[in-house]
Design a protein around this motif. Structure first.
Motif, short mmCIF file in Angstrom:
data_model
loop_
_atom_site.label_atom_id
_atom_site.label_comp_id
_atom_site.label_asym_id
_atom_site.label_seq_id
_atom_site.Cartn_x
_atom_site.Cartn_y
_atom_site.Cartn_z
N ARG A 250 -42.25 -2.35 47.21
CA ARG A 250 -42.09 -3.36 46.15
C ARG A 250 -40.96 -3.06 45.16
O ARG A 250 -41.06 -3.33 43.97
N PHE A 251 -39.88 -2.49 45.66
CA PHE A 251 -38.68 -2.39 44.85
C PHE A 251 -38.03 -3.77 44.85
O PHE A 251 -38.27 -4.57 45.74
N ARG A 252 -37.22 -4.04 43.88
CA ARG A 252 -36.54 -5.34 43.81
C ARG A 252 -35.13 -5.14 43.31
O ARG A 252 -34.86 -4.19 42.56
N PRO A 253 -34.23 -6.03 43.70
CA PRO A 253 -32.87 -5.92 43.15
C PRO A 253 -32.87 -6.35 41.68
O PRO A 253 -33.75 -7.08 41.24
N TYR A 254 -31.88 -5.86 40.95
CA TYR A 254 -31.74 -6.20 39.53
C TYR A 254 -30.51 -7.07 39.34
O TYR A 254 -29.54 -6.95 40.08
N LYS A 255 -30.57 -7.91 38.31
CA LYS A 255 -29.37 -8.68 37.98
C LYS A 255 -28.54 -7.90 36.97
O LYS A 255 -29.07 -7.15 36.15
N GLN A 256 -27.22 -8.07 37.08
CA GLN A 256 -26.34 -7.40 36.13
C GLN A 256 -26.43 -8.13 34.80
O GLN A 256 -26.86 -9.27 34.71
N ILE B 122 -26.72 -0.49 38.14
CA ILE B 122 -27.34 -1.64 38.81
C ILE B 122 -26.63 -1.93 40.13
O ILE B 122 -27.28 -2.17 41.16
N LYS B 123 -25.30 -1.89 40.12
CA LYS B 123 -24.53 -2.17 41.33
C LYS B 123 -24.84 -1.14 42.42
O LYS B 123 -25.05 -1.49 43.58
N THR B 124 -24.88 0.13 42.04
CA THR B 124 -25.20 1.20 43.01
C THR B 124 -26.58 0.99 43.60
O THR B 124 -26.78 1.06 44.81
N TYR B 125 -27.54 0.70 42.74
CA TYR B 125 -28.91 0.47 43.19
C TYR B 125 -28.97 -0.73 44.13
O TYR B 125 -29.57 -0.66 45.21
N ASN B 126 -28.38 -1.86 43.71
CA ASN B 126 -28.43 -3.08 44.53
C ASN B 126 -27.74 -2.89 45.88
O ASN B 126 -28.20 -3.41 46.90
N LEU B 127 -26.62 -2.13 45.90
CA LEU B 127 -25.96 -1.86 47.17
C LEU B 127 -26.84 -1.02 48.08
O LEU B 127 -26.97 -1.29 49.27
N LYS B 128 -27.44 0.00 47.50
CA LYS B 128 -28.33 0.86 48.29
C LYS B 128 -29.54 0.06 48.78
O LYS B 128 -29.98 0.22 49.91
N PHE B 129 -30.05 -0.81 47.94
CA PHE B 129 -31.22 -1.61 48.28
C PHE B 129 -30.92 -2.62 49.37
O PHE B 129 -31.78 -2.97 50.17
N SER B 130 -29.69 -3.10 49.44
CA SER B 130 -29.36 -4.22 50.32
C SER B 130 -29.10 -3.85 51.78
O SER B 130 -28.99 -4.73 52.61
N VAL B 131 -29.00 -2.57 52.09
CA VAL B 131 -28.68 -2.18 53.47
C VAL B 131 -29.94 -1.76 54.23
O VAL B 131 -30.91 -1.29 53.65
N PHE B 132 -29.87 -1.95 55.52
CA PHE B 132 -30.96 -1.53 56.39
C PHE B 132 -30.87 -0.03 56.60
O PHE B 132 -29.78 0.49 56.72
N PRO B 133 -31.88 0.71 56.61
CA PRO B 133 -33.31 0.41 56.49
C PRO B 133 -33.83 0.46 55.07
O PRO B 133 -35.02 0.29 54.83
N ASN B 134 -32.93 0.68 54.09
CA ASN B 134 -33.37 0.79 52.69
C ASN B 134 -34.09 -0.47 52.22
O ASN B 134 -35.06 -0.39 51.47
N TYR C 221 -33.12 5.84 36.60
CA TYR C 221 -31.87 5.68 35.83
C TYR C 221 -31.79 4.30 35.20
O TYR C 221 -31.38 4.15 34.04
N ILE C 222 -32.19 3.27 35.96
CA ILE C 222 -32.15 1.91 35.44
C ILE C 222 -33.14 1.75 34.29
O ILE C 222 -32.81 1.16 33.25
N ASN C 223 -34.33 2.30 34.44
CA ASN C 223 -35.32 2.21 33.36
C ASN C 223 -34.85 2.93 32.10
O ASN C 223 -35.06 2.45 30.99
N ASP C 224 -34.21 4.08 32.27
CA ASP C 224 -33.65 4.79 31.11
C ASP C 224 -32.56 3.95 30.45
O ASP C 224 -32.48 3.88 29.21
N ALA C 225 -31.73 3.32 31.27
CA ALA C 225 -30.67 2.46 30.72
C ALA C 225 -31.28 1.27 29.99
O ALA C 225 -30.81 0.88 28.91
#
Length: 190
Positions: A156-162, A136-148, A32-36
Motif C-alpha cells: 500500500r505505498f502510493r506515489p506522491y504529487k510534487q 518525491i521524484k526519486t521515490y516516484n521513479l523508484k515506485f513506478s518501475v517493475f517489480p517495485n 525521508y518524505i515524511n520528514d520533509a
C-alpha cells in the motif's frame, strides 16, 4: 527430487529477499518524505498564523473577498490533511495577493513586519521546495518501475504529487495581471 526442492526453496528465498529489499528501499524513501512533510508543515503553520494576523488587520471594501479569506483562515490549520494544507495555503496566498494588490485595500503600517516575515518564510519554503520535490521524484521513479510497483502496491505505498509554493506578492502599487487559483475551495473542504 531433493534437487527440485532445493531449487524451489532457492527461488522462493530469492523472491522473498527481493521483496524485502524493495520494501526497505521504498520505506526508507517514505521516511525521508515524511520528514520533509514535517519540516514543511512547521513553515506552513507559521505562514498560516501570519495569514490570520493579516486577515484580522486588513480593512477591505470588497466584503466578499474578505469573507472568503476569513472563512479559510478561521479553520484550524491542524485540522487539514497535509496535502490539503499545501492547497489551502496556496489558495489563501492567492486570495491575499488579490486582496493586498487591490487598490481598495487599506493595509496598516503595522503589517509591514508581518509581510516581511511571510516573505522570509516564502524564501525558506521555496529553498526547501527543490529538495522536497527531488525526494518525491526519486521515490516516484523508484515506485513506478517493475517489480517495485508490484511490491509497493502490495504494501500500500502510493506515489506522491510534487508541490509548488505560491509566494505572497507584497507590492501595493501594482495589480496582478492574473492570479490563478491552484485548487478550488471545494477540493480543500472535500
Amino acid at each position: 527430487m531433493l534437487i527440485g526442492i532445493i531449487i524451489v526453496a532457492s527461488v522462493i528465498f530469492l523472491l522473498l529477499l527481493t521483496i524485502i529489499i524493495i520494501y526497505n528501499s521504498l520505506s526508507k524513501l517514505n521516511v525521508y518524505i515524511n520528514d520533509a512533510f514535517l519540516n514543511l508543515d512547521v513553515l506552513f503553520m507559521k505562514k498560516w498564523g501570519l495569514f490570520r494576523v493579516i486577515a484580522s488587520s486588513v480593512e477591505e471594501t470588497d466584503e466578499l473577498l474578505k469573507e472568503e479569506i476569513d472563512n479559510l483562515v478561521s479553520k484550524e490549520y491542524v485540522d487539514f490533511a497535509f496535502l490539503n494544507k499545501i492547497d489551502s495555503i496556496n489558495v489563501l496566498s492567492n486570495k491575499i495577493n488579490v486582496l493586498t494588490l487591490s487598490n481598495k485595500t487599506k493595509i496598516s503600517a503595522d503589517l509591514s513586519v508581518v509581510f516581511e516575515e511571510i516573505k522570509k518564510l516564502d524564501e525558506e519554503i521555496n529553498a526547501f521546495e527543490e529538495k522536497f520535490n527531488a525526494i518525491i521524484k526519486t521515490y516516484n521513479l523508484k515506485f513506478s518501475v517493475f517489480p517495485n510497483k508490484v511490491v509497493g502496491k502490495l504494501f500500500r505505498f502510493r506515489p506522491y504529487k510534487q508541490f509548488k509554493n505560491i509566494s505572497l506578492t507584497i507590492n501595493n502599487n501594482e495589480k496582478p495581471e492574473e492570479v490563478k487559483e491552484v485548487v478550488s475551495e471545494e477540493q480543500i473542504n472535500g
